[in-house]
Scaffold this motif. Structure first.
Motif, PDB file in Angstrom:
ATOM      1  N   ALA A 227      45.344  46.760  40.612  1.00 39.19           N
ATOM      2  CA  ALA A 227      46.117  46.419  39.409  1.00 39.19           C
ATOM      3  C   ALA A 227      45.202  45.994  38.268  1.00 39.19           C
ATOM      4  N   LEU A 228      44.173  45.187  38.566  1.00 40.54           N
ATOM      5  CA  LEU A 228      43.284  44.710  37.501  1.00 40.54           C
ATOM      6  C   LEU A 228      42.434  45.852  36.950  1.00 40.54           C
ATOM      7  N   ALA A 229      41.954  46.729  37.820  1.00 38.85           N
ATOM      8  CA  ALA A 229      41.164  47.869  37.345  1.00 38.85           C
ATOM      9  C   ALA A 229      42.005  48.771  36.444  1.00 38.85           C
ATOM     10  N   GLU A 230      43.235  49.024  36.845  1.00 38.73           N
ATOM     11  CA  GLU A 230      44.104  49.874  36.015  1.00 38.73           C
ATOM     12  C   GLU A 230      44.442  49.193  34.700  1.00 38.73           C
ATOM     13  N   ARG A 231      44.628  47.892  34.719  1.00 38.48           N
ATOM     14  CA  ARG A 231      44.950  47.171  33.481  1.00 38.48           C
ATOM     15  C   ARG A 231      43.811  47.277  32.475  1.00 38.48           C
ATOM     16  N   HIS A 232      42.569  47.212  32.982  1.00 41.76           N
ATOM     17  CA  HIS A 232      41.414  47.197  32.082  1.00 41.76           C
ATOM     18  C   HIS A 232      40.698  48.544  32.014  1.00 41.76           C
ATOM     19  N   GLN A 233      41.217  49.566  32.708  1.00 40.62           N
ATOM     20  CA  GLN A 233      40.567  50.878  32.714  1.00 40.62           C
ATOM     21  C   GLN A 233      39.077  50.734  33.045  1.00 40.62           C
ATOM     22  N   ALA A 234      38.815  49.960  34.110  1.00 44.03           N
ATOM     23  CA  ALA A 234      37.438  49.671  34.517  1.00 44.03           C
ATOM     24  C   ALA A 234      36.994  50.652  35.594  1.00 44.03           C
ATOM     25  N   ALA A 235      35.772  51.142  35.451  1.00 40.66           N
ATOM     26  CA  ALA A 235      35.165  51.926  36.524  1.00 40.66           C
ATOM     27  C   ALA A 235      34.897  50.999  37.711  1.00 40.66           C
ATOM     28  N   VAL A 236      35.155  51.484  38.920  1.00 40.88           N
ATOM     29  CA  VAL A 236      35.007  50.645  40.113  1.00 40.88           C
ATOM     30  C   VAL A 236      33.945  51.245  41.030  1.00 40.88           C
ATOM     31  N   TRP A 237      32.864  50.484  41.198  1.00 39.10           N
ATOM     32  CA  TRP A 237      31.774  50.846  42.100  1.00 39.10           C
ATOM     33  C   TRP A 237      31.882  50.043  43.391  1.00 39.10           C
ATOM     34  N   VAL A 238      31.318  50.578  44.465  1.00 42.93           N
ATOM     35  CA  VAL A 238      31.205  49.846  45.730  1.00 42.93           C
ATOM     36  C   VAL A 238      29.809  49.252  45.804  1.00 42.93           C
ATOM     37  N   SER A 239      29.726  47.985  46.185  1.00 42.53           N
ATOM     38  CA  SER A 239      28.436  47.303  46.245  1.00 42.53           C
ATOM     39  C   SER A 239      27.535  47.927  47.309  1.00 42.53           C
ATOM     40  N   PRO A 240      26.225  47.784  47.176  1.00 41.85           N
ATOM     41  CA  PRO A 240      25.316  48.390  48.153  1.00 41.85           C
ATOM     42  C   PRO A 240      25.572  47.866  49.565  1.00 41.85           C
ATOM     43  N   MET A 241      25.580  48.768  50.524  1.00 43.78           N
ATOM     44  CA  MET A 241      25.696  48.442  51.952  1.00 43.78           C
ATOM     45  C   MET A 241      26.995  47.710  52.285  1.00 43.78           C
ATOM     46  N   ALA A 242      28.054  47.943  51.528  1.00 46.32           N
ATOM     47  CA  ALA A 242      29.309  47.235  51.786  1.00 46.32           C
ATOM     48  C   ALA A 242      29.839  47.585  53.170  1.00 46.32           C
ATOM     49  N   ALA A 243      30.258  46.560  53.931  1.00 45.95           N
ATOM     50  CA  ALA A 243      30.683  46.753  55.315  1.00 45.95           C
ATOM     51  C   ALA A 243      32.180  46.987  55.452  1.00 45.95           C
ATOM     52  N   ARG A 244      32.934  46.892  54.363  1.00 40.59           N
ATOM     53  CA  ARG A 244      34.378  47.121  54.398  1.00 40.59           C
ATOM     54  C   ARG A 244      34.760  47.918  53.152  1.00 40.59           C
ATOM     55  N   ASN A 245      35.942  48.525  53.180  1.00 44.21           N
ATOM     56  CA  ASN A 245      36.439  49.227  51.988  1.00 44.21           C
ATOM     57  C   ASN A 245      37.400  48.315  51.245  1.00 44.21           C
ATOM     58  N   ALA A 246      37.288  48.310  49.920  1.00 42.18           N
ATOM     59  CA  ALA A 246      38.097  47.391  49.111  1.00 42.18           C
ATOM     60  C   ALA A 246      38.809  48.076  47.962  1.00 42.18           C
ATOM     61  N   PHE A 247      38.658  49.404  47.839  1.00 39.18           N
ATOM     62  CA  PHE A 247      39.273  50.138  46.735  1.00 39.18           C
ATOM     63  C   PHE A 247      39.452  51.584  47.183  1.00 39.18           C
ATOM     64  N   PRO A 248      40.579  52.219  46.843  1.00 36.80           N
ATOM     65  CA  PRO A 248      40.799  53.602  47.290  1.00 36.80           C
ATOM     66  C   PRO A 248      39.807  54.564  46.651  1.00 36.80           C
ATOM     67  N   GLU A 249      39.101  55.311  47.497  1.00 37.08           N
ATOM     68  CA  GLU A 249      38.034  56.173  47.009  1.00 37.08           C
ATOM     69  C   GLU A 249      38.545  57.476  46.409  1.00 37.08           C
ATOM     70  N   ASP A 250      39.864  57.679  46.437  1.00 39.20           N
ATOM     71  CA  ASP A 250      40.442  58.834  45.737  1.00 39.20           C
ATOM     72  C   ASP A 250      41.115  58.427  44.429  1.00 39.20           C
ATOM     73  N   HIS A 251      40.934  57.188  43.999  1.00 42.92           N
ATOM     74  CA  HIS A 251      41.544  56.703  42.758  1.00 42.92           C
ATOM     75  C   HIS A 251      40.763  57.242  41.555  1.00 42.92           C
ATOM     76  N   PRO A 252      41.442  57.575  40.457  1.00 45.82           N
ATOM     77  CA  PRO A 252      40.726  58.107  39.283  1.00 45.82           C
ATOM     78  C   PRO A 252      39.665  57.163  38.730  1.00 45.82           C
ATOM     79  N   LEU A 253      39.800  55.856  38.949  1.00 45.30           N
ATOM     80  CA  LEU A 253      38.823  54.903  38.428  1.00 45.30           C
ATOM     81  C   LEU A 253      37.644  54.674  39.371  1.00 45.30           C
ATOM     82  N   PHE A 254      37.691  55.254  40.555  1.00 41.77           N
ATOM     83  CA  PHE A 254      36.585  55.077  41.503  1.00 41.77           C
ATOM     84  C   PHE A 254      35.341  55.757  40.963  1.00 41.77           C
ATOM     85  N   ALA A 255      34.223  55.010  40.928  1.00 41.21           N
ATOM     86  CA  ALA A 255      32.999  55.509  40.296  1.00 41.21           C
ATOM     87  C   ALA A 255      31.911  55.886  41.284  1.00 41.21           C
TER      88      ALA A 255
END
Length: 523
Positions: free
Chosen positions: A223-251
């Motif tokens: 919701a926050l990413a869509e509100r701000h039209q923010a590109a969303v990156w995954v942190s290095p070596m992340a051990a869990r998924n926290a954002f849908p990787e098929d979302h248009p904002l996924f970077a």
């Protein structure tokens, strides 16, 4: 033995474990643990691993899947030593565990008896949040209670209690469970400042990590990413998924190198790190940590992670609650959405690569299946060809150690009954914990073990090139028959050596109600 009508240490501990919802015990028993299980109650289950590191890895996956601490019972000294690799991983994963270990009888401890632990509370440090050997038998239930509360307090992690073998039958006063808060609320003024800065930013970016998944902030970050039209990156070596990787904002995925992170975030005037340390480096780097002029804000539940952040502003908070406050912040300025990332072209199977394998896994695995991964050299192709799109749909090892993925898949399957688990394992990684297949077979868990067999430690060969090594020693793994190993432990298996065989083998495995293994020999 206790007098009639008295509560024993065992009874008091079992009462606490029931109250905490910890009726599954993972272990590999030794002599000094046996009295714990006298008259073992019917409402508890014991999950046997054939080596202590496997027991701890299973408990790690189970605790992450259930969001509650799991109990691990280890043998004194040597058993704890066997488990230390996966204990280190659990610490890095932020997994709540209560680890108990046997100790020899108190009356013979002065004589350094066989199978005793010297300085047992020190042995697992620094990779436990708290450890002790209680001064008296009567103190054991209180120590177990404290271990649970500390394991569950953010940042979550393992705790350790050493228990002498003769303590279990001693009388004690029962210990009643207490309510202990587990929530950290961030500084509202600082969160308001971040909200204001976020609303004014021209081109914000988010970096999400495993802490966001642990705090269950999936809906809020979308919701926050869509509100701000923010590109969303995954942190290095992340051990869990926290954002849908098929979302248009996924970077995409940040790489664990200083210069690579700076390059990826170039052009963003504000970066918001959510449940992520952001600056996870695997190789030496130089220069700034962020692009010039970029402001960094971090929401994280770990004061230690906040303390070593080299630049920026950190708020220690439950990330889900922090996001909820940011969602109530000022309206953002009008922004154009970031350009979508370019998706990789479909692979044909020639060459028969790990990328093609992972592409076909993505195409054929059941909807909502959970991926547990430990295939370091295939992590990049997995990012390209196996997008994780569902909440809590991915688990891997935060420590970089091996031997976690296979048992963790078993723990996840136990913690999320009825759901399909797909374990993507490298051939070298799988051999660190291959006897875990026996437990999966005994419990008939719905796990598809997919072995990426490139017949060597491919990650080390690639890393050797960074150091200018033309040849690496000790990295070839010829002659391992994973199907024979699996079938010998009761797991149905099939070997695939060409793309024409792959889809049918995957379909058979994904459709199985119990465990199965597909060994895929890639180019």
């Amino acid at each position: 033995m206790q007098a009639s009508g008295q509560t024993t240490v065992r009874e008091a501990v079992l009462h606490l474990l029931r109250s905490f919802g910890m009726t599954t015990i993972f272990g590999n028993p030794g002599s000094t643990e046996l009295p714990m299980f006298r008259n073992f109650p019917d409402d508890f289950r014991y999950v046997l691993g054939l080596q202590e590191s496997i027991s701890l890895g299973m408990a790690d996956g189970f605790a992450q899947a259930t969001r509650n601490a799991a109990l691990v019972n280890l043998h004194s000294a040597v058993g704890v030593g066997h488990a230390l690799g996966n204990l280190f991983t659990a610490y890095k994963n932020g997994t709540p565990l209560v680890v108990t270990a046997g100790q020899q009888a108190r009356s013979i401890l002065p004589y350094e008896p066989f199978l005793f632990a010297q300085q047992p509370a020190e042995f697992p440090k620094p990779y436990v949040k708290w450890s002790c050997e209680p001064a008296r038998a009567e103190d054991v239930p209180g120590a177990i209670a404290r271990a649970y509360y500390i394991a569950m307090q953010p940042p979550r992690g393992p705790t350790f209690v050493s228990i002498p073998v003769d303590d279990w039958d001693r009388p004690c006063e029962p210990v009643e469970p207490r309510r202990v808060s587990r929530t950290i609320r961030g500084d509202s003024e600082m969160l308001a400042e971040i909200g204001e800065a976020l609303s004014l930013a021209e081109r914000p970016a988010f970096v999400v990590g495993a802490g966001l998944a642990r705090d269950d902030g999936w809906d809020e970050v979308v919701a926050l990413a869509e509100r701000h039209q923010a590109a969303v990156w995954v942190s290095p070596m992340a051990a869990r998924n926290a954002f849908p990787e098929d979302h248009p904002l996924f970077a995409g995925f940040l790489v664990a190198g200083r210069e690579r992170i700076v390059s990826a975030l170039a052009g963003h005037d504000l970066v918001l790190a959510l449940g992520a340390p952001l600056f996870v480096y695997h190789v030496e780097g130089f220069g700034p940590h962020l692009p010039h002029g970029t402001r960094l804000f971090q929401l994280v539940d770990d004061p230690s992670a906040a303390s070593w952040l080299p630049v920026g502003t950190s708020v220690v908070t439950n990330v889900k609650l922090g996001l909820a406050e940011l969602l109530e912040g000022p309206a953002p300025r009008r922004r154009e959405p970031p350009a979508p990332i370019r998706r990789p072209d479909r692979l044909t199977g020639m060459p028969f690569s790990d990328g093609y394998l992972l592409q076909q896994v993505a195409a054929s695995m059941p909807k909502g299946a959970i991926v547990v991964e430990e295939a370091p050299s295939s992590r990049g192709p997995m990012h390209d060809h196996l997008p994780i799109t569902t909440r809590d749909g991915f688990y891997t090892c935060a420590s970089g150690g091996l031997g976690h993925g296979l048992p963790a898949a078993i723990g996840v399957a136990l913690g999320r009954p009825g759901e399909k688990v797909v374990a993507i394992l490298g051939d070298g990684s799988a051999m660190y914990a291959i006897q875990g297949l026996w437990t999966a077979a005994q419990l008939q868990l719905p796990i598809s073990f997919v072995i990426v067999n490139n017949r060597r430690y491919e990650a080390l060969i690639g890393f050797g090139r960074l150091f200018g090594l033309q040849q690496t020693v000790g990295t070839d793994l010829p002659g391992i028959d994973f199907c024979a190993i699996a079938e010998g432990q009761g797991v149905a298996a099939q070997r695939v050596a060409s793309p024409t065989e792959l889809d049918q083998a995957l379909a058979r495995s994904f459709g199985a109600s119990g465990p199965s293994l597909v060994e895929v020999v890639v180019d």
